[in-house]
Write a protein that holds these residues in place. Sequence first.
Motif, PDB file in Angstrom:
ATOM      1  N   THR A  62       9.295  -3.255  -6.947  1.00  0.00           N
ATOM      2  CA  THR A  62      10.292  -4.329  -6.896  1.00  0.00           C
ATOM      3  C   THR A  62      11.699  -3.772  -6.722  1.00  0.00           C
ATOM      4  O   THR A  62      12.521  -4.381  -6.038  1.00  0.00           O
ATOM      5  N   SER A  63      11.968  -2.618  -7.311  1.00  0.00           N
ATOM      6  CA  SER A  63      13.283  -1.984  -7.144  1.00  0.00           C
ATOM      7  C   SER A  63      13.514  -1.610  -5.685  1.00  0.00           C
ATOM      8  O   SER A  63      14.615  -1.786  -5.154  1.00  0.00           O
ATOM      9  N   VAL A  64      12.493  -1.085  -5.040  1.00  0.00           N
ATOM     10  CA  VAL A  64      12.595  -0.692  -3.638  1.00  0.00           C
ATOM     11  C   VAL A  64      12.754  -1.932  -2.759  1.00  0.00           C
ATOM     12  O   VAL A  64      13.584  -1.963  -1.848  1.00  0.00           O
ATOM     13  N   LEU A  65      11.964  -2.964  -3.042  1.00  0.00           N
ATOM     14  CA  LEU A  65      12.060  -4.190  -2.250  1.00  0.00           C
ATOM     15  C   LEU A  65      13.431  -4.839  -2.396  1.00  0.00           C
ATOM     16  O   LEU A  65      13.995  -5.341  -1.414  1.00  0.00           O
ATOM     17  N   LYS A  66      14.001  -4.813  -3.594  1.00  0.00           N
ATOM     18  CA  LYS A  66      15.350  -5.362  -3.793  1.00  0.00           C
ATOM     19  C   LYS A  66      16.378  -4.577  -2.997  1.00  0.00           C
ATOM     20  O   LYS A  66      17.310  -5.150  -2.427  1.00  0.00           O
ATOM     21  N   GLU A  82      15.985  -5.525   0.579  1.00  0.00           N
ATOM     22  CA  GLU A  82      16.547  -6.864   0.755  1.00  0.00           C
ATOM     23  C   GLU A  82      18.072  -6.806   0.818  1.00  0.00           C
ATOM     24  O   GLU A  82      18.707  -7.485   1.631  1.00  0.00           O
ATOM     25  N   ARG A  83      18.667  -5.976  -0.048  1.00  0.00           N
ATOM     26  CA  ARG A  83      20.123  -5.819  -0.047  1.00  0.00           C
ATOM     27  C   ARG A  83      20.616  -5.309   1.300  1.00  0.00           C
ATOM     28  O   ARG A  83      21.656  -5.718   1.800  1.00  0.00           O
ATOM     29  N   ARG A  84      19.851  -4.426   1.902  1.00  0.00           N
ATOM     30  CA  ARG A  84      20.239  -3.820   3.178  1.00  0.00           C
ATOM     31  C   ARG A  84      19.973  -4.721   4.376  1.00  0.00           C
ATOM     32  O   ARG A  84      20.501  -4.479   5.460  1.00  0.00           O
ATOM     33  N   PHE A  85      19.146  -5.733   4.201  1.00  0.00           N
ATOM     34  CA  PHE A  85      18.761  -6.598   5.313  1.00  0.00           C
ATOM     35  C   PHE A  85      19.994  -7.256   5.906  1.00  0.00           C
ATOM     36  O   PHE A  85      20.824  -7.806   5.215  1.00  0.00           O
TER      37      PHE A  85
END
Length: 106
Positions: free
Chosen positions: A85-89, A92-95
Amino acid sequence: MTVLDALNDTLAERRKADPETSYVASLHAAGLNRILEKVGEEATEVIIAAKDAAAGGDRNELVKEVADLWFHCLVMLNELDLDHTSVLKELERRFGVSGHQEKAGR
């Protein structure tokens, strides 16, 4: 529940298992350096499989090697009390941010 959520739960369970019967437990028992060695080995195998796929080799081998790399990265995160979840967040922040902008902001 996603496959990553299910895998995370499985990794957390197996971390507490007997290292004699669980590959994940054996990695944790061996410590972070061993886990990092596996991540490095798998990254190298991904590179080789990608080169092979680009040369007309079996693209499915590349997919399998990437799955191995992701798996070992998840074990590494678990060892450090983190999860996907930390990696996915972070992704997502970089998207929507250009790679050049994101890198310059570090």
